[in-house]
Design a protein around this motif. Structure first.
Motif, PDB file in Angstrom:
ATOM      1  N   VAL A  13       0.855  -1.182   0.000  1.00 39.31           N
ATOM      2  CA  VAL A  13       0.000   0.000   0.000  1.00 39.31           C
ATOM      3  C   VAL A  13       0.893   1.234   0.000  1.00 39.31           C
ATOM      4  CG1 VAL A  13      -1.784   1.284   1.257  1.00 39.31           C
ATOM      5  CG2 VAL A  13      -1.824  -1.229   1.248  1.00 39.31           C
ATOM      6  N   GLN A  14       0.631   2.154  -0.898  1.00 37.93           N
ATOM      7  CA  GLN A  14       1.438   3.371  -0.971  1.00 37.93           C
ATOM      8  C   GLN A  14       1.335   4.141   0.345  1.00 37.93           C
ATOM      9  OE1 GLN A  14       0.552   5.834  -4.342  1.00 37.93           O
ATOM     10  NE2 GLN A  14       2.302   7.193  -4.009  1.00 37.93           N
ATOM     11  N   GLY A  15       2.489   4.561   0.865  1.00 36.65           N
ATOM     12  CA  GLY A  15       2.512   5.285   2.131  1.00 36.65           C
ATOM     13  C   GLY A  15       2.709   4.391   3.333  1.00 36.65           C
ATOM     14  N   LEU A  16       2.698   3.077   3.119  1.00 41.98           N
ATOM     15  CA  LEU A  16       2.927   2.126   4.204  1.00 41.98           C
ATOM     16  C   LEU A  16       4.144   1.271   3.884  1.00 41.98           C
ATOM     17  CD1 LEU A  16      -0.651   0.742   5.003  1.00 41.98           C
ATOM     18  CD2 LEU A  16       0.528   2.686   6.065  1.00 41.98           C
ATOM     19  N   VAL A  17       4.953   1.031   4.884  1.00 42.35           N
ATOM     20  CA  VAL A  17       6.085   0.112   4.757  1.00 42.35           C
ATOM     21  C   VAL A  17       5.734  -1.172   5.486  1.00 42.35           C
ATOM     22  CG1 VAL A  17       8.512  -0.283   5.296  1.00 42.35           C
ATOM     23  CG2 VAL A  17       7.742   2.013   4.630  1.00 42.35           C
ATOM     24  N   HIS A  18       5.784  -2.299   4.775  1.00 42.83           N
ATOM     25  CA  HIS A  18       5.494  -3.577   5.415  1.00 42.83           C
ATOM     26  C   HIS A  18       6.666  -3.993   6.284  1.00 42.83           C
ATOM     27  CE1 HIS A  18       5.143  -8.033   5.707  1.00 42.83           C
ATOM     28  NE2 HIS A  18       3.879  -7.721   5.903  1.00 42.83           N
ATOM     29  N   LEU A  19       6.384  -4.277   7.573  1.00 41.10           N
ATOM     30  CA  LEU A  19       7.434  -4.621   8.526  1.00 41.10           C
ATOM     31  C   LEU A  19       7.517  -6.113   8.818  1.00 41.10           C
ATOM     32  CD1 LEU A  19       6.905  -1.799  11.201  1.00 41.10           C
ATOM     33  CD2 LEU A  19       8.512  -1.806   9.277  1.00 41.10           C
ATOM     34  N   HIS A  20       6.357  -6.783   8.895  1.00 38.54           N
ATOM     35  CA  HIS A  20       6.388  -8.156   9.415  1.00 38.54           C
ATOM     36  C   HIS A  20       5.094  -8.882   9.076  1.00 38.54           C
ATOM     37  CE1 HIS A  20       7.321 -11.481  12.091  1.00 38.54           C
ATOM     38  NE2 HIS A  20       6.199 -11.295  12.751  1.00 38.54           N
ATOM     39  N   THR A  21       5.226 -10.163   8.748  1.00 39.24           N
ATOM     40  CA  THR A  21       4.090 -11.065   8.620  1.00 39.24           C
ATOM     41  C   THR A  21       4.089 -11.989   9.832  1.00 39.24           C
ATOM     42  OG1 THR A  21       4.060 -11.021   6.202  1.00 39.24           O
ATOM     43  CG2 THR A  21       3.062 -12.937   7.272  1.00 39.24           C
ATOM     44  N   GLY A  22       3.087 -11.821  10.711  1.00 38.83           N
ATOM     45  CA  GLY A  22       2.953 -12.692  11.866  1.00 38.83           C
ATOM     46  C   GLY A  22       2.029 -13.854  11.559  1.00 38.83           C
ATOM     47  N   LYS A  23       1.772 -14.657  12.578  1.00 45.91           N
ATOM     48  CA  LYS A  23       0.890 -15.812  12.371  1.00 45.91           C
ATOM     49  C   LYS A  23      -0.464 -15.382  11.826  1.00 45.91           C
ATOM     50  CE  LYS A  23       2.751 -18.939  15.918  1.00 45.91           C
ATOM     51  NZ  LYS A  23       2.454 -19.656  17.176  1.00 45.91           N
ATOM     52  N   VAL A  24      -1.018 -14.327  12.405  1.00 52.20           N
ATOM     53  CA  VAL A  24      -2.363 -13.914  11.989  1.00 52.20           C
ATOM     54  C   VAL A  24      -2.445 -12.441  11.613  1.00 52.20           C
ATOM     55  CG1 VAL A  24      -3.482 -15.730  13.314  1.00 52.20           C
ATOM     56  CG2 VAL A  24      -3.110 -13.513  14.384  1.00 52.20           C
ATOM     57  N   ARG A  25      -1.359 -11.676  11.749  1.00 55.60           N
ATOM     58  CA  ARG A  25      -1.406 -10.245  11.458  1.00 55.60           C
ATOM     59  C   ARG A  25      -0.305  -9.821  10.508  1.00 55.60           C
ATOM     60  NH1 ARG A  25      -2.763 -11.006  16.432  1.00 55.60           N
ATOM     61  NH2 ARG A  25      -4.718 -10.155  17.225  1.00 55.60           N
ATOM     62  N   ASN A  30       3.300   3.626   8.972  1.00 58.62           N
ATOM     63  CA  ASN A  30       2.899   4.720   8.087  1.00 58.62           C
ATOM     64  C   ASN A  30       3.936   5.846   8.112  1.00 58.62           C
ATOM     65  OD1 ASN A  30       2.403   6.220  10.439  1.00 58.62           O
ATOM     66  ND2 ASN A  30       0.176   5.930  10.353  1.00 58.62           N
ATOM     67  N   ASP A  31       3.674   6.886   7.348  1.00 61.46           N
ATOM     68  CA  ASP A  31       4.644   7.978   7.215  1.00 61.46           C
ATOM     69  C   ASP A  31       4.864   8.717   8.530  1.00 61.46           C
ATOM     70  OD1 ASP A  31       5.006   7.401   4.556  1.00 61.46           O
ATOM     71  OD2 ASP A  31       3.515   8.851   3.852  1.00 61.46           O
ATOM     72  N   ALA A  32       3.873   8.643   9.437  1.00 63.53           N
ATOM     73  CA  ALA A  32       4.005   9.323  10.729  1.00 63.53           C
ATOM     74  C   ALA A  32       4.790   8.503  11.738  1.00 63.53           C
ATOM     75  CB  ALA A  32       2.619   9.649  11.293  1.00 63.53           C
ATOM     76  N   GLY A  88      -5.907   4.170   0.132  1.00 61.12           N
ATOM     77  CA  GLY A  88      -5.329   3.251  -0.840  1.00 61.12           C
ATOM     78  C   GLY A  88      -5.309   1.804  -0.418  1.00 61.12           C
ATOM     79  N   ALA A  89      -5.683   1.520   0.828  1.00 59.99           N
ATOM     80  CA  ALA A  89      -5.703   0.132   1.298  1.00 59.99           C
ATOM     81  C   ALA A  89      -6.947  -0.578   0.773  1.00 59.99           C
ATOM     82  CB  ALA A  89      -5.685   0.096   2.820  1.00 59.99           C
ATOM     83  N   PRO A  90      -6.922  -1.899   0.693  1.00 60.19           N
ATOM     84  CA  PRO A  90      -8.102  -2.642   0.214  1.00 60.19           C
ATOM     85  C   PRO A  90      -9.313  -2.425   1.125  1.00 60.19           C
ATOM     86  CG  PRO A  90      -6.152  -4.057   0.295  1.00 60.19           C
ATOM     87  CD  PRO A  90      -5.778  -2.793   0.986  1.00 60.19           C
ATOM     88  N   ALA A  91     -10.493  -2.471   0.536  1.00 63.51           N
ATOM     89  CA  ALA A  91     -11.728  -2.312   1.321  1.00 63.51           C
ATOM     90  C   ALA A  91     -11.839  -3.381   2.398  1.00 63.51           C
ATOM     91  CB  ALA A  91     -12.940  -2.364   0.382  1.00 63.51           C
TER      92      ALA A  91
END
Length: 299
Positions: A13-25, A30-32, A88-91
């Motif tokens: 998603v534009q404006g978000l940096v993916h940090l980690h894929t957990g078991k369920v999350r 974000n930019d802030a 910009g994130a999915p619905a």
């Protein structure tokens, strides 16, 4: 071997940096500099993240956590800033997204037990202790403890077991002041949750929390008092001396260890997809837990 049967590709998603894929999350920033937690419908069992999802699970657990945060607000602050879905994130992120403070997390699973079961029962049967705390003779699976106890664990990576540790070990790792704060907050939150659940005909047997610091302030984070982080039992079916019916993934565990699944838990082979009836029964349990605890209908 364990972990993900099929590890998902994170959504970008534009404006978000993916940090980690957990078991369920999925965890983003974000930019802030705030964290964006997105709860998936993934299901984990026996240290595997399964190939079959449980519809609505992520939303149910997110909304239940938000309800509990309100019930606990006078005891400990929480990490939630908003539930807004980033532009910009999915619905599909609606209802399963939390924008949260970025905390200095304490590397300890803060576990509280009011009843004896699980790994606590295993240790008790060997030594009459849980995490080094002496308990009375004569307790059985499902026994209520004389008073709730703080039984911390180390945090494990995906596919590995958390390991129970003593309070003294926690104090050594994080310092005596932080350990004392952690124990006090854990037992206070557990006791509040236990009393609220009891009024709704549910036993809160045990639960785990995650805490972090925002400056000098202790904050409760992640999910709280959900069927994924807690053992909830129907009070009218409680019978010490046996495994208790529960509001969680028990249908999944039971099927995986049954001959019907064809899966050997001790092998290194990943578990198979879940049949539809197990998916439906598990979803119904999550919905029932939400509705009984909050007093509102899930829609």
């Amino acid at each position: 071997m364990s972990g993900f049967v099929e590890k998902p590709e994170p959504i970008q998603v534009q404006g978000l940096v993916h940090l980690h894929t957990g078991k369920v999350r999925e965890l983003y920033q974000n930019d802030a500099g705030d964290l964006v937690m997105v709860a998936s419908d993934r299901m984990s069992a026996y240290d595997w993240v399964l190939p079959t999802e449980i519809p609505d699970k992520g939303r149910i657990l997110t909304q239940l956590s938000l309800w509990w945060f309100d019930q606990l607000a006078d005891l400990v602050p929480n990490h939630v800033i908003s539930t807004d879905v980033p532009a910009g994130a999915p619905a599909d992120w609606a209802g399963r997204t939390l924008v949260c403070k970025s905390l200095k997390m304490i590397p300890v699973e803060a576990v509280a037990r009011g009843y004896l079961t699980g790994s606590g029962l295993t240790e008790y049967n060997e030594s009459r202790t849980v995490c080094g705390l002496a308990l009375p003779e004569g307790l059985v699976d499902g026994s209520e403890l004389p008073a709730p106890i703080f039984t911390p664990a180390t945090k494990a990576a995906v596919g590995e077991h958390d390991e129970n540790v003593s309070y003294e070990e926690v104090a050594r790792q994080v310092g005596p002041d932080t350990a004392a704060q952690l124990r006090q907050a854990t037992l206070a939150v557990y006791s509040r949750g236990r009393d609220i659940a009891r009024d709704r005909g549910i036993i809160l047997a045990d639960t785990k929390f995650e805490f972090g610091f925002d400056g000098e302030t202790l904050i409760i984070a992640d999910e709280v008092l959900t069927p994924d982080s807690s053992r909830f039992w129907p009070a009218d079916q409680w019978e010490p001396g046996r495994a208790q019916p529960s509001y969680d993934k028990q249908f999944v565990r039971d099927w995986l260890t049954s001959p019907a699944s064809g899966w050997d838990r001790k092998s290194e082979q990943p578990p198979p997809p879940l049949p539809q009836e197990v998916v439906d029964a598990t979803r119904a349990k999550y919905v029932e837990a939400y509705e009984r605890l909050t007093g509102t209908s899930w829609s």
